[in-house]
Motif scaffolding. Structure first.
Motif, PDB file in Angstrom:
ATOM      1  N   ALA A 714      10.205 -12.570  -5.223  1.00  0.00           N
ATOM      2  CA  ALA A 714       8.768 -12.553  -5.131  1.00  0.00           C
ATOM      3  C   ALA A 714       8.514 -11.376  -6.100  1.00  0.00           C
ATOM      4  O   ALA A 714       9.353 -10.450  -6.292  1.00  0.00           O
ATOM      5  N   GLU A 715       7.599 -11.666  -7.066  1.00  0.00           N
ATOM      6  CA  GLU A 715       7.102 -10.294  -8.030  1.00  0.00           C
ATOM      7  C   GLU A 715       5.600 -10.250  -8.049  1.00  0.00           C
ATOM      8  O   GLU A 715       4.951 -11.363  -7.800  1.00  0.00           O
ATOM      9  N   THR A 716       4.887  -9.316  -8.261  1.00  0.00           N
ATOM     10  CA  THR A 716       3.758  -8.764  -8.241  1.00  0.00           C
ATOM     11  C   THR A 716       3.416  -7.735  -9.393  1.00  0.00           C
ATOM     12  O   THR A 716       4.314  -6.809  -9.278  1.00  0.00           O
ATOM     13  N   ARG A 717       2.476  -7.930  -9.948  1.00  0.00           N
ATOM     14  CA  ARG A 717       1.894  -6.568 -10.738  1.00  0.00           C
ATOM     15  C   ARG A 717       0.255  -6.411 -10.452  1.00  0.00           C
ATOM     16  O   ARG A 717      -0.300  -7.470 -10.812  1.00  0.00           O
ATOM     17  N   TYR A 718       0.037  -5.242  -9.917  1.00  0.00           N
ATOM     18  CA  TYR A 718      -1.408  -5.121  -9.574  1.00  0.00           C
ATOM     19  C   TYR A 718      -2.021  -3.888 -10.140  1.00  0.00           C
ATOM     20  O   TYR A 718      -1.558  -2.861 -10.167  1.00  0.00           O
ATOM     21  N   ASP A 719      -3.149  -4.024 -10.701  1.00  0.00           N
ATOM     22  CA  ASP A 719      -4.050  -2.991 -11.462  1.00  0.00           C
ATOM     23  C   ASP A 719      -5.053  -2.598 -10.198  1.00  0.00           C
ATOM     24  O   ASP A 719      -5.981  -2.749 -10.127  1.00  0.00           O
ATOM     25  N   PHE A 720      -4.912  -1.349  -9.545  1.00  0.00           N
ATOM     26  CA  PHE A 720      -5.959  -0.684  -8.664  1.00  0.00           C
ATOM     27  C   PHE A 720      -6.746  -0.248  -9.555  1.00  0.00           C
ATOM     28  O   PHE A 720      -8.005  -0.043  -8.878  1.00  0.00           O
ATOM     29  N   ALA A 721      -6.868   0.287 -10.713  1.00  0.00           N
ATOM     30  CA  ALA A 721      -7.769   0.769 -11.668  1.00  0.00           C
ATOM     31  C   ALA A 721      -9.010  -0.413 -11.662  1.00  0.00           C
ATOM     32  O   ALA A 721     -10.002  -0.105 -11.768  1.00  0.00           O
ATOM     33  N   THR A 722      -8.615  -1.598 -11.863  1.00  0.00           N
ATOM     34  CA  THR A 722      -9.535  -2.725 -12.102  1.00  0.00           C
ATOM     35  C   THR A 722      -9.770  -3.466 -10.883  1.00  0.00           C
ATOM     36  O   THR A 722     -10.594  -4.543 -10.862  1.00  0.00           O
ATOM     37  N   ASP A 723      -8.942  -3.207  -9.585  1.00  0.00           N
ATOM     38  CA  ASP A 723      -8.765  -3.886  -8.715  1.00  0.00           C
ATOM     39  C   ASP A 723      -8.683  -5.322  -8.738  1.00  0.00           C
ATOM     40  O   ASP A 723      -9.465  -6.188  -8.322  1.00  0.00           O
ATOM     41  N   SER A 724      -7.553  -5.661  -9.475  1.00  0.00           N
ATOM     42  CA  SER A 724      -7.105  -6.881  -9.784  1.00  0.00           C
ATOM     43  C   SER A 724      -5.781  -7.093 -10.169  1.00  0.00           C
ATOM     44  O   SER A 724      -5.083  -6.235 -10.646  1.00  0.00           O
ATOM     45  N   ALA A 725      -5.209  -8.382  -9.847  1.00  0.00           N
ATOM     46  CA  ALA A 725      -3.783  -8.718 -10.050  1.00  0.00           C
ATOM     47  C   ALA A 725      -3.709  -8.942 -11.378  1.00  0.00           C
ATOM     48  O   ALA A 725      -4.612  -9.730 -11.887  1.00  0.00           O
ATOM     49  N   GLN A 726      -2.463  -8.762 -11.890  1.00  0.00           N
ATOM     50  CA  GLN A 726      -2.337  -9.321 -13.250  1.00  0.00           C
ATOM     51  C   GLN A 726      -1.310 -10.598 -13.229  1.00  0.00           C
ATOM     52  O   GLN A 726      -1.417 -11.513 -13.846  1.00  0.00           O
ATOM     53  N   ARG A 727      -0.438 -10.388 -12.248  1.00  0.00           N
ATOM     54  CA  ARG A 727       0.666 -11.750 -12.045  1.00  0.00           C
ATOM     55  C   ARG A 727       1.203 -11.470 -10.734  1.00  0.00           C
ATOM     56  O   ARG A 727       1.285 -10.322 -10.195  1.00  0.00           O
TER      57      ARG A 727
END
Length: 787
Positions: A714-727
């Motif tokens: 499993a892989e994830t990349r999440y941007d908490f600054a924009t409150d959105s996932a990237q992938r």
């Protein structure tokens, strides 16, 4: 020495793919393709990096260490040139005598030999095991009663040789040709072919099995139906070409027919590494392109080159042709990847890309690299899952690295695919040259570094300011001499001189010609201390470094290469923390810090580094938001832990006197046979001077053993600054001794004017026993015949 030295060596050392072809190399096939195998999808292989390595792209794989996508990794291997393959013996060759072991042997009057009870026959590298054999006197032919076991343990690679198991048979005196009944042929201890009758001809080269079943699955007596099997009228195995030919094959799963071919098919046996032919098809379903299939065809062009042609067709969305060419010479390697498409994402437009690179060894230890990267649009690279790069570089590079010298030069063109970057006002054509030499001065001793460098970049725009072009020439000299003082203190004297000349065009804010000279002097004191307590070793080293350079606010020269500044334990004791040449630290300053390391006798270790920078006057070259601004920088505190069993944790934080954290980076790695974890969290406050926005991002990649034979990734990349996932992605793989099934789903959330979010689903099935296959992570489930 100075940070520029380390930076230049780092760039040059990571520029070229570190694998060049040697004499008579053979290019190896990559795991995503296999060789003549049946199945789909890429292999889920762990990168093999250190536990703390994040999931970011490694710069060392590319021609340029500047975040542009690098050259594809070229796999090159040497053949076994030291192995001499003995010619097959011809019929009637009696140069070697046979050795026969048996419980009883009877020689009759007509010279017929009857051996019975635990019979073992050795002849010209072949070994025959049987319960009873009859050797005809006049002809020497053998009548064999089973169970029969015929192998070649004396071969160069016995693990790859075929093993024959049968009930009875008749063979010639060479143990090669004949008829065998109730036969089972095992190739490379992986693929089994069982038949009622088998015929060996052409001095053992051709083996033909009739009414045959082939499978690489384990077959139990209590449950003789394998997971999958291929039935055919006949199957022929050629020991020289290592090809298996199926006549009217039928594929069955769990005993049920699922596919058949009314003609002859050919596939490589498990010992084949490279062979021309169709590779396993790849099925791909995406929200942008719909359901599609890729059918790659692999063409070998000798031992040193190959071409892969891959048509990609979806239901109604795309018509694509992909190509990949690879070649290795005695002193060079190259790889070219490209595709051309017509799809309804950009209706009526022809889209495509071309990525190519070549590496050459030149005389006198020089190395030449050539790279070309072009694409019709960034959306194409994402839609077709090629790369997520948004800047491309094409150009030529030359380097030479020796023990005390380094030369690095490049010239090329950048092309940005970002929506918010204008290629006409961004540096496009860029050239760099760096020459460095390390030496010991005769009179004053110590260690010195002499550097010559030149740089130039051009913007296509001819407008003032936005079209600024710059050329720079620089010379630098750094010197350090260390001495052990009383009490074990290590004292060092430091000195340096940097001189630059700049030519600035198309910018009325700066003079056309600017010169600059920056001297530097300093001293450094280190006091390394070592001790032990309770069996654990402790290492403590306080350090103070005092430096002085004439004040320079940096307003005479535009800062083009030093806008992003890092402050960490790697450059805490550096005379200049700017990564390039355009900006330098100046004034009177002191770098103060200490390190502590604890090494436990059980193997685990803990390290801490703390430090700060003090200045007599504020250095205006740092912005107000920079952690290095003001008379006192932020505090730096870094810690790392390693349990000596695969677990590693590292954290780095920058904070002020009020303990307000401006930057923090946490990395976690845990590598075990059943768990492979790499995760990181990055927090950076906005910095107007560096054009940084608030960053609060989590990146994680985890692979784990779900159950015997099952591996998840499993892989994830999440941007908490924009409150959105990237992938995000999830892949599950099941592997046993005869089949590999891969299932996966991924989602890319990024969106712009040219890029939209996309979901991709894939399914892969690969049958074992056809072509060489690389091992994947985790265990392999094996069928148990025990009740």
């Amino acid at each position: 020495m100075r940070s520029k030295w380390r930076q230049a060596i780092g760039i040059a050392g990571l520029t070229l793919v570190p694998s060049l072809a040697l004499a008579q190399m053979i290019m190896s096939e990559d795991p995503a393709l296999g060789t003549g195998s049946l199945g789909v999808g890429p292999q889920l292989n762990w990168s093999g990096e250190a536990a703390l390595a994040p999931t970011a792209t490694r710069l060392g794989e590319g021609l340029v260490g500047d975040r542009t996508p690098g050259a594809a990794a070229l796999e090159v291997v040497e053949p076994d040139t030291d192995v001499t393959i003995r010619a097959r013996p011809t019929v009637g060759d009696t140069g070697d005598a046979a050795t026969v072991l048996a419980d009883s042997m009877v020689l009759q009057g007509d010279n017929t030999l009857i051996a019975a009870g635990g019979v073992v026959v050795w002849y010209q590298g072949a070994r025959l095991v049987a319960s009873r054999i009859i050797v005809d006197g006049p002809s020497g032919d053998l009548t064999i009663e089973g169970p029969i076991h015929l192998s070649q343990p004396g071969a160069a690679d016995p693990e790859r040789e075929a093993i024959l198991i049968a009930d009875s048979g008749q063979l010639d005196r060479e143990l090669q040709d004949g008829i065998i009944r109730g036969a089972r042929l095992v190739i490379a201890r992986e693929l089994q072919l069982a038949a009622t009758e088998m015929t060996r001809t052409d001095n053992g080269r051709i083996t033909t099995l009739r009414q045959v079943v082939a499978s690489s699955c384990q077959v139990c007596a209590s449950d003789p139906t394998p997971l999958w099997e291929i039935r055919a009228r006949s199957i022929t195995h050629d020991a020289e070409t290592r090809l298996i030919t199926f006549d009217h094959p039928q594929l069955r799963a769990f005993g049920m027919p699922i596919a058949a071919a009314p003609f002859t098919l050919t596939a490589p046996d498990p010992t084949v590494d490279r062979k021309s032919g169709f590779l396993r098809p790849e099925f791909r379903t995406t929200s942008g392109l719909g359901f599609g299939i890729k059918v790659p065809y692999f063409i070998t062009m000798g031992d040193h080159a190959d071409l892969t042609v891959t048509p990609y067709i979806s239901a109604s969305r795309t018509r694509t042709m992909e190509l990949r060419y690879r070649q290795a010479w005695q002193n060079a390697v190259t790889e070219w990847n490209g595709a051309i498409s017509r799809d309804d994402i950009e209706a009526g437009e022809t889209r495509g890309y071309l990525f190519g690179n070549a590496i050459f060894d030149l005389p006198r230890d020089y190395r030449l690299g050539v790279q070309i990267q072009v694409a019709s649009d960034r959306g194409y690279l994402l839609d077709y899952d090629i790369t997520d790069a948004d800047r491309l570089w094409s150009g030529v590079m030359v380097e030479r690295v020796r023990r005390d010298k380094i030369f690095f030069g490049r010239v090329g063109n950048y092309h940005s695919l970002r929506d918010d970057e204008d290629n006409s006002t961004s540096p496009a054509q860029v050239a760099d040259v760096i020459w460095q030499r390390r030496f010991t001065p005769n009179w004053i001793g110590g260690e010195a570094l002499l550097e010559w460098s030149a740089h130039a970049h051009r913007r296509p725009s001819d407008t003032d300011v936005d079209g600024r072009d710059i050329a720079r020439g620089s010379v630098g000299l750094d010197w350090r001499r260390s001495q052990i003082l009383p009490g074990g203190v290590v004292g060092s004297a430091l000195a340096g001189l940097d001189a630059d000349i700049y030519r600035i065009a198309q910018d009325s804010n700066y003079d056309d010609l600017v010169t600059r000279v920056d001297p530097m002097v300093g001293v450094e004191l280190r006091w390394p201390l070592a001790g032990s307590h309770g069996g654990a070793s402790h290492l403590v080293e306080p350090v103070i470094q005092i430096l002085y350079s004439p004040k320079d606010d940096g307003t005479d020269i535009p800062n083009e290469d030093s806008r992003l500044i890092e402050f960490d334990e790697g450059n805490l004791f550096s005379d200049n923390r700017f990564p390039g040449w355009d900006a330098r630290e100046s004034g009177l300053r002191a770098n103060v810090g200490a390190t502590w390391t604890r090494i436990d006798p059980t193997g685990w270790s803990l390290g801490l580094t703390a430090g700060r920078v003090f200045r007599a006057e504020r250095d205006r070259i740092f912005g107000d938001d920079s952690p290095l601004s003001g008379k006192r920088s932020n505090w730096l505190l870094a810690a790392n832990y390693d349990n000596n069993d695969g677990l590693a944790i590292a954290n780095r934080a920058l904070f002020d006197d009020s303990f307000d954290v401006s930057r923090n980076e946490l990395r976690l790695g845990w590598l075990r046979p059943d768990l492979q974890l790499s995760a990181g969290h990055l927090w950076i406050d906005r910095d107007e001077g560096e054009s940084r926005k608030d960053t609060n991002e989590l990146t994680a990649n985890i692979g784990w053993q779900i159950a015997q034979g099952w591996w998840g990734n499993a892989e994830t990349r999440y941007d908490f600054a924009t409150d959105s996932a990237q992938r995000a992605s999830l892949d599950v793989t099941y592997r046993n001794e005869c089949i590999t099934v891969e299932m996966g789903v991924s989602r890319r959330f990024t969106a712009s004017d040219t890029v939209r979010p996309e979901t991709s689903v894939g399914l892969s099935v690969r049958l074992g026993g056809f072509g060489t296959q690389k091992d994947g992570p985790g265990t392999v489930a094996r069928r148990s015949c025990m009740r």
